[in-house]
Design an enzyme around this catalytic site. Structure first.
Site, short mmCIF file in Angstrom:
data_model
loop_
_atom_site.label_atom_id
_atom_site.label_comp_id
_atom_site.label_asym_id
_atom_site.label_seq_id
_atom_site.Cartn_x
_atom_site.Cartn_y
_atom_site.Cartn_z
N CYS A 19 0.78 -1.24 0.00
CA CYS A 19 0.00 0.00 0.00
C CYS A 19 0.82 1.29 0.00
CB CYS A 19 -0.94 0.00 1.21
SG CYS A 19 -2.13 -1.35 1.19
N HIS A 45 -3.04 6.50 3.91
CA HIS A 45 -1.94 5.57 4.19
C HIS A 45 -0.56 6.10 3.78
CE1 HIS A 45 -1.41 0.96 4.94
NE2 HIS A 45 -0.80 1.72 5.85
#
Length: 484
Positions: free
Chosen positions: A77, A127
């Site tokens: 991610c 993120h």
């Protein structure tokens, strides 16, 4: 009444037409970037999957360029998102693990678009903040986005939390968050239709990342008791679990597909479709039992290959096509800038594929770099994780670990990558050629291919006993991460 001759009328009409055309040509495109989490390239109807229900994406693909060889070069991610934002490789921007902060001084995609007069907005999973997954992210760490409804990261997709731009008051999406976030996108588009400024809006959806069983019931019902094709590289002992998980995985996808249909309809209703670049893609794939593993980080097809559709009727027309271009995560930023006629910053390492996509230049890229600088978390060393560098050519995937050649697959003859060609006499020449290509890529990136902990020390990352950056609000010593 004064009469105007026909030639004069024609001259006036032609002049008006030319003026409008010039205005349309110089108009900056809007950009709507839809980023989902852990959606592998093989899981769409348009890619040939007969089980997953994605009618809206299939329609979009029929009117878009489908980059069938797009990869997430460091398939996890935070590294993908940092490369997307900066156009840099992970060892340049320092973001090669999850849950670390992207430098707030970095030259990022939204900052460049904002400087060029764009409104910028971000909705959903971020993120890139490294201060815990549920904490408020102040404007100084929002990387140039003005409109902001964001949470760092959650995998609770029902009534999930978020924060707005300048407020640390925690708010909550109503119901399934992808549906509520889509409603917010529709409202944003309504407002932008009144503005003369172009916009860059990113919708970042947390699903179809696990947990696989939390999609709305109406979409789960579509797959109940449905027989599902499971990849041949899934071990027999995992097949029942994988089949059940895949049903939930697909339910999330069909839900997202329905929301993409709503967004496309809104753009058409507002007459904004022609001059809006729509991108649909994912930050990485999901092994989902392939080779005995779940999730990502590894160099297998299900992990590194991502869907990538780019729809821009004004430049590409509305007839779909397939491009073999080897688009990697750092290439996205310069390609979007190129399509928008914005100068690409010197800090960018990725390649601008805009001229290739428009058919103005021949694609000369023959390989692209894939890597895991430091294994962690779900693929920590105790689970078999290890550093690797490799090249993906479309047909072949070749990787080395710290000990030497590791994997070599012919992705055409062996799409499930079950026959490792490393060390086989008949493929000695191929292995040597790919190894040279890898060395060339490493030389370009100034990548010495050191043990992962060397990079952890260089960037002063705090890791726990598994060599993973802790993502909760305290580290393994019990100290608050925000104070570190």
């Amino acid at each position: 009444m004064r009469r105007i001759s026909i030639p004069i009328c024609l001259f006036i009409l032609c002049s008006c037409f030319k003026s409008v055309t010039a205005q349309e040509t110089s108009e900056k495109p809007n950009i709507l970037y839809i980023l989902v989490d852990q959606w592998r390239a093989q899981a769409t109807g348009y890619s040939g999957n007969q089980d997953v229900i994605t009618p809206n994406l299939d329609q979009l693909a029929s009117e878009s360029i489908n980059l069938q060889n797009a990869v997430s070069g460091t398939p996890v991610c935070t590294p993908h998102r940092a490369s997307l934002m900066t156009g840099q490789y992970p060892l340049t921007n320092g973001v090669f693990m999850n849950d670390v902060l992207l430098d707030t001084n970095a030259i990022t995609l939204p900052k460049v678009f904002k400087k060029d007069g764009y409104d910028t907005g971000y909705i959903g999973k971020w993120h890139l903040d490294g201060h815990g997954r549920n904490t408020y992210i102040p404007p100084t760490r929002q990387q140039g986005f003005a409109y902001w409804k964001v949470l760092e990261c959650t995998h609770n997709y029902n009534n999930s939390a978020y924060y707005t731009g300048k407020s640390d008051e925690k708010k909550f999406w109503n119901g399934y968050d992808a549906a509520a976030q889509t409603e917010d996108v529709l409202n944003y588009l309504d407002e932008q239709s009144k503005s003369k400024k172009p916009f860059l809006l990113m919708l970042s959806i947390g699903s179809p990342h696990a947990p696989y069983d939390t999609a709305p019931e109406e979409f789960k019902k579509l797959y109940k008791n449905k027989e599902i094709f499971i990849h041949k590289n899934v071990p027999e002992e995992l097949r029942e679990k994988v089949e059940n998980d895949t049903r939930g995985y697909y339910a999330h996808m069909t839900a997202i597909d329905s929301y993409i249909g709503q967004i496309r309809q809104k753009l058409k209703d507002l007459n904004m479709d022609k001059n809006t670049i729509i991108v649909f893609t994912s930050d990485h794939g999901d092994l989902l039992g392939s080779h005995g593993f779940y999730k990502k980080q590894q160099p297998y097809q299900e992990s590194i290959k991502v869907p990538f559709l780019i729809h821009y009727p004004k430049a590409f027309g509305k007839k779909g096509s397939i491009s073999p271009a080897l688009l990697n995560s750092p290439d996205i930023m310069p390609t979007l800038l190129g399509l928008s006629n914005i100068d690409i910053p010197e800090t960018v390492e990725g390649l601008d594929f805009s001229s290739v996509l428009k058919g103005e230049k021949k694609d000369k890229v023959k390989q692209t770099l894939i890597s895991c600088p430091q294994p962690f978390g779900q693929w920590a060393r105790k689970r078999g994780g290890k550093e690797y560098r490799g090249v993906f050519t479309g047909r072949y995937t070749y990787t080395r670990d710290l000990e030497g050649p590791w994997l070599l697959f012919d992705n055409v003859a062996d799409p499930f990558q079950m026959n490792n060609l490393i060390g086989k006499v008949e493929h000695k020449k191929l292995q040597k050629t790919l190894n040279k290509k890898l060395n060339k890529e490493l030389q370009k990136r100034n990548d010495e291919f050191l043990p992962g902990m060397e990079y952890v020390k260089k960037w002063n990352y705090l890791v726990d006993e598994t060599e993973t950056v802790p993502y909760r609000n305290v580290n393994y010593e019990g100290k608050p991460i925000n104070e570190l």
